[in-house]
Scaffold this motif. Sequence first.
Motif, PDB file in Angstrom:
ATOM      1  N   PRO A  55     -22.253  79.887 -66.871  1.00 14.68           N
ATOM      2  CA  PRO A  55     -22.082  78.337 -67.307  1.00 14.68           C
ATOM      3  C   PRO A  55     -23.445  78.087 -68.400  1.00 14.68           C
ATOM      4  O   PRO A  55     -24.137  78.837 -68.596  1.00 14.68           O
ATOM      5  N   GLU A  56     -23.375  76.942 -68.689  1.00 17.20           N
ATOM      6  CA  GLU A  56     -24.184  76.167 -69.333  1.00 17.20           C
ATOM      7  C   GLU A  56     -25.708  75.984 -68.884  1.00 17.20           C
ATOM      8  O   GLU A  56     -25.741  75.824 -67.551  1.00 17.20           O
ATOM      9  N   CYS A  57     -26.391  76.481 -69.609  1.00 17.47           N
ATOM     10  CA  CYS A  57     -28.000  76.226 -68.987  1.00 17.47           C
ATOM     11  C   CYS A  57     -28.254  76.884 -67.863  1.00 17.47           C
ATOM     12  O   CYS A  57     -28.600  76.304 -66.682  1.00 17.47           O
ATOM     13  N   PRO A  61     -33.233  74.268 -65.267  1.00 17.20           N
ATOM     14  CA  PRO A  61     -32.527  72.991 -64.859  1.00 17.20           C
ATOM     15  C   PRO A  61     -32.087  72.200 -66.184  1.00 17.20           C
ATOM     16  O   PRO A  61     -32.573  72.359 -66.950  1.00 17.20           O
ATOM     17  N   TYR A  62     -31.098  71.406 -65.850  1.00 11.03           N
ATOM     18  CA  TYR A  62     -30.365  70.791 -66.904  1.00 11.03           C
ATOM     19  C   TYR A  62     -30.985  69.542 -67.285  1.00 11.03           C
ATOM     20  O   TYR A  62     -30.549  68.713 -66.263  1.00 11.03           O
ATOM     21  N   GLY A  63     -31.563  69.326 -68.100  1.00 11.76           N
ATOM     22  CA  GLY A  63     -32.236  67.975 -68.670  1.00 11.76           C
ATOM     23  C   GLY A  63     -32.979  67.947 -69.809  1.00 11.76           C
ATOM     24  O   GLY A  63     -33.608  68.896 -70.009  1.00 11.76           O
ATOM     25  N   ARG A 139     -24.838  77.415 -81.294  1.00 10.79           N
ATOM     26  CA  ARG A 139     -25.404  76.479 -80.865  1.00 10.79           C
ATOM     27  C   ARG A 139     -24.597  75.133 -80.849  1.00 10.79           C
ATOM     28  O   ARG A 139     -23.936  74.910 -81.569  1.00 10.79           O
ATOM     29  N   LYS A 140     -24.689  74.634 -79.546  1.00  9.77           N
ATOM     30  CA  LYS A 140     -23.865  73.431 -79.050  1.00  9.77           C
ATOM     31  C   LYS A 140     -23.898  72.431 -80.444  1.00  9.77           C
ATOM     32  O   LYS A 140     -24.924  71.973 -80.825  1.00  9.77           O
ATOM     33  N   VAL A 141     -22.785  72.201 -80.680  1.00  7.51           N
ATOM     34  CA  VAL A 141     -22.857  71.256 -82.041  1.00  7.51           C
ATOM     35  C   VAL A 141     -22.703  69.676 -81.764  1.00  7.51           C
ATOM     36  O   VAL A 141     -23.545  69.237 -82.372  1.00  7.51           O
ATOM     37  N   LEU A 143     -24.033  66.913 -79.228  1.00  7.79           N
ATOM     38  CA  LEU A 143     -25.004  66.813 -78.344  1.00  7.79           C
ATOM     39  C   LEU A 143     -24.360  65.957 -77.245  1.00  7.79           C
ATOM     40  O   LEU A 143     -23.665  64.825 -77.550  1.00  7.79           O
ATOM     41  N   PHE A 144     -24.612  65.927 -76.044  1.00  7.11           N
ATOM     42  CA  PHE A 144     -24.016  65.207 -75.024  1.00  7.11           C
ATOM     43  C   PHE A 144     -25.015  63.994 -74.690  1.00  7.11           C
ATOM     44  O   PHE A 144     -26.067  63.963 -74.151  1.00  7.11           O
ATOM     45  N   ASP A 145     -24.747  62.875 -75.644  1.00 14.95           N
ATOM     46  CA  ASP A 145     -25.477  61.678 -75.442  1.00 14.95           C
ATOM     47  C   ASP A 145     -24.258  60.617 -75.162  1.00 14.95           C
ATOM     48  O   ASP A 145     -23.603  60.154 -75.539  1.00 14.95           O
ATOM     49  N   ILE A 180     -19.737  74.990 -76.387  1.00 11.72           N
ATOM     50  CA  ILE A 180     -20.455  74.178 -75.345  1.00 11.72           C
ATOM     51  C   ILE A 180     -19.982  73.031 -74.769  1.00 11.72           C
ATOM     52  O   ILE A 180     -20.318  71.998 -75.504  1.00 11.72           O
ATOM     53  N   CYS A 181     -19.662  73.040 -73.454  1.00 10.70           N
ATOM     54  CA  CYS A 181     -19.374  71.557 -72.824  1.00 10.70           C
ATOM     55  C   CYS A 181     -19.102  70.458 -73.558  1.00 10.70           C
ATOM     56  O   CYS A 181     -17.799  70.542 -73.848  1.00 10.70           O
ATOM     57  N   TYR A 182     -19.593  69.529 -73.766  1.00 11.69           N
ATOM     58  CA  TYR A 182     -19.297  68.215 -74.592  1.00 11.69           C
ATOM     59  C   TYR A 182     -18.372  68.569 -75.961  1.00 11.69           C
ATOM     60  O   TYR A 182     -17.604  67.808 -76.569  1.00 11.69           O
ATOM     61  N   ASP A 183     -18.678  70.008 -76.635  1.00 11.81           N
ATOM     62  CA  ASP A 183     -17.974  70.371 -77.797  1.00 11.81           C
ATOM     63  C   ASP A 183     -16.409  70.129 -77.517  1.00 11.81           C
ATOM     64  O   ASP A 183     -15.718  70.136 -78.202  1.00 11.81           O
ATOM     65  N   ILE A 184     -15.835  70.248 -76.279  1.00 15.67           N
ATOM     66  CA  ILE A 184     -14.485  70.324 -75.976  1.00 15.67           C
ATOM     67  C   ILE A 184     -13.905  68.879 -76.330  1.00 15.67           C
ATOM     68  O   ILE A 184     -12.712  68.536 -76.409  1.00 15.67           O
ATOM     69  N   ARG A 185     -14.788  67.859 -76.419  1.00 12.71           N
ATOM     70  CA  ARG A 185     -14.210  66.641 -76.593  1.00 12.71           C
ATOM     71  C   ARG A 185     -13.812  66.326 -78.131  1.00 12.71           C
ATOM     72  O   ARG A 185     -13.251  65.397 -78.396  1.00 12.71           O
ATOM     73  N   PHE A 186     -14.032  67.213 -78.991  1.00 11.34           N
ATOM     74  CA  PHE A 186     -14.012  67.198 -80.234  1.00 11.34           C
ATOM     75  C   PHE A 186     -12.636  68.361 -80.654  1.00 11.34           C
ATOM     76  O   PHE A 186     -12.955  69.418 -80.826  1.00 11.34           O
ATOM     77  N   SER A 205     -20.181  75.538 -69.555  1.00  5.95           N
ATOM     78  CA  SER A 205     -20.243  73.943 -69.427  1.00  5.95           C
ATOM     79  C   SER A 205     -21.192  73.632 -68.165  1.00  5.95           C
ATOM     80  O   SER A 205     -21.566  74.355 -67.203  1.00  5.95           O
ATOM     81  N   ALA A 206     -21.195  71.976 -68.060  1.00  8.73           N
ATOM     82  CA  ALA A 206     -21.685  71.382 -66.942  1.00  8.73           C
ATOM     83  C   ALA A 206     -21.221  69.907 -67.038  1.00  8.73           C
ATOM     84  O   ALA A 206     -21.978  69.042 -67.238  1.00  8.73           O
ATOM     85  N   PHE A 207     -19.843  69.786 -66.743  1.00  8.72           N
ATOM     86  CA  PHE A 207     -19.610  68.328 -66.589  1.00  8.72           C
ATOM     87  C   PHE A 207     -20.288  67.801 -65.580  1.00  8.72           C
ATOM     88  O   PHE A 207     -21.003  68.547 -64.597  1.00  8.72           O
ATOM     89  N   ASN A 208     -19.975  66.391 -65.190  1.00  7.92           N
ATOM     90  CA  ASN A 208     -20.946  65.685 -64.266  1.00  7.92           C
ATOM     91  C   ASN A 208     -19.740  65.081 -63.069  1.00  7.92           C
ATOM     92  O   ASN A 208     -18.726  65.238 -63.391  1.00  7.92           O
ATOM     93  N   LEU A 209     -20.320  64.237 -62.272  1.00  2.04           N
ATOM     94  CA  LEU A 209     -19.432  63.705 -61.066  1.00  2.04           C
ATOM     95  C   LEU A 209     -18.733  62.403 -61.690  1.00  2.04           C
ATOM     96  O   LEU A 209     -17.826  61.935 -60.854  1.00  2.04           O
ATOM     97  N   THR A 210     -19.001  61.973 -62.972  1.00  2.00           N
ATOM     98  CA  THR A 210     -18.199  60.628 -63.312  1.00  2.00           C
ATOM     99  C   THR A 210     -17.063  61.024 -64.183  1.00  2.00           C
ATOM    100  O   THR A 210     -16.210  60.793 -64.190  1.00  2.00           O
ATOM    101  N   THR A 211     -17.271  61.954 -65.317  1.00  2.00           N
ATOM    102  CA  THR A 211     -16.465  62.222 -65.994  1.00  2.00           C
ATOM    103  C   THR A 211     -15.459  63.705 -65.610  1.00  2.00           C
ATOM    104  O   THR A 211     -14.589  63.787 -66.066  1.00  2.00           O
ATOM    105  N   GLY A 212     -16.051  64.486 -64.828  1.00  3.53           N
ATOM    106  CA  GLY A 212     -15.705  65.515 -64.287  1.00  3.53           C
ATOM    107  C   GLY A 212     -14.209  65.284 -63.775  1.00  3.53           C
ATOM    108  O   GLY A 212     -13.138  65.726 -64.100  1.00  3.53           O
ATOM    109  N   GLY A 243     -31.232  67.446 -60.191  1.00  6.45           N
ATOM    110  CA  GLY A 243     -31.625  66.387 -60.837  1.00  6.45           C
ATOM    111  C   GLY A 243     -30.225  65.828 -61.425  1.00  6.45           C
ATOM    112  O   GLY A 243     -29.916  64.764 -61.873  1.00  6.45           O
ATOM    113  N   TYR A 244     -29.306  67.086 -61.845  1.00  2.00           N
ATOM    114  CA  TYR A 244     -28.040  66.719 -62.611  1.00  2.00           C
ATOM    115  C   TYR A 244     -27.036  67.522 -61.650  1.00  2.00           C
ATOM    116  O   TYR A 244     -27.273  68.614 -61.061  1.00  2.00           O
ATOM    117  N   HIS A 245     -25.977  66.669 -61.265  1.00  2.00           N
ATOM    118  CA  HIS A 245     -25.143  67.217 -60.435  1.00  2.00           C
ATOM    119  C   HIS A 245     -23.717  67.642 -61.234  1.00  2.00           C
ATOM    120  O   HIS A 245     -22.926  66.692 -61.969  1.00  2.00           O
TER     121      HIS A 245
HETATM  122  N1  LIG Z   1     -23.364  69.237 -70.548  1.00  2.00           N
HETATM  123  C1  LIG Z   1     -22.520  68.253 -71.068  1.00  2.00           C
HETATM  124  O1  LIG Z   1     -22.113  68.464 -72.496  1.00  2.00           O
HETATM  125  C2  LIG Z   1     -21.447  67.401 -70.263  1.00  2.00           C
HETATM  126  C3  LIG Z   1     -20.416  66.799 -70.903  1.00  2.00           C
HETATM  127  C4  LIG Z   1     -19.886  65.936 -70.064  1.00  2.00           C
HETATM  128  O2  LIG Z   1     -20.048  65.929 -68.643  1.00  2.00           O
HETATM  129  C5  LIG Z   1     -18.856  65.011 -70.621  1.00  2.00           C
HETATM  130  O3  LIG Z   1     -18.334  64.204 -69.956  1.00  2.00           O
HETATM  131  O4  LIG Z   1     -18.333  65.427 -71.568  1.00  2.00           O
END
Ligand SMILES: NC(=O)CCC(=O)C(=O)O
Length: 303
Positions: A55-57, A61-63, A139-141, A143-145, A180-186, A205-212, A243-245
Amino acid sequence: MALRPPSFKPFTLALIQLGNVGPSKSENLKHAREMIIKAARGETSKPKPSLIVLPECFNSPYGHVHFPVYAETIGFTPGKLYDTTNSPSESVKMLSAVAKETGTWLIGGSIPERDTTDDKLYNTCTVYSPGGDLIAMHRKVHLFDIDIPGKIKFKESETLTGGTSLNFFDTDFCRIGLGICYDIRFPEMAMIAARKGCHAIIYPSAFNLTTGPLHWELLQRGRAVDNQIFVSMCSPARDLTAGYHAWGHSMVVDPMGLVIAEAAEDEAIIFAEINPEVFESGRAGIPVTTQRRFDVYTEVKEV
Ligand SMILES: NC(=O)CCC(=O)C(=O)O
């Protein structure tokens, strides 16, 4: 235009939904190595995996506060021979050695990377051949902002810089795109990978408990159906003391949009048999890959 892709052959894919990623990098690397060795043994009912994914990172720890502390210099230039045994990165050395020891292709999740030429930090995936050679890097293109008030705020760009290239690699059984992870949204990234001949696109990847729960499966099935390719995301296990779920649910989706393997939340290794027949019959039955109208959507260039 990329060289012709290798012919697509059946293979087993293993995803390691890694648990116990804590503050000790050496412990994280030791545990990842043990899990890779375990994954390489395979499952009794399936052929041994040819490709293993982390997985990612996976080594830190992820942060954003952790990235500068855990960052390692890789120094790899795609297309150039690279001596992993002398790499300054202990993660690269471990991944290269275990790929060679197990004789499997390995997508080494991602690690925080420091590029000493520009002193910038990246979230970087490295890929190894069964001989232990470092053969590709991504390199993750994007960024997860994000900031969803009352739910989750995360800003990778506090310490990271986005990558500037799209990447894929060839094995002896298929061509694989990397994200890498957030890249899938594009969707452009997966679309370009498919049009460059990738049979699959894989996202540590490492999605979270809100968007997962909302988007994890939806995005993978969407990217798979739009592009008629296999899509997979590999997550860390959920750890509510961290720190990150992370969402967990590491997954493999076939080109028809069917989920063919899925983990739950805990640490696990899941295996999926990747069958080129689904790729070929899907494309033959619903031939969108050859029905595109680039004469109509002229803003999009054909590659
Ligand atoms: N590590 C990430 O890039 C998380 C992406 C994520 O959780 C999302 O909703 O997109």
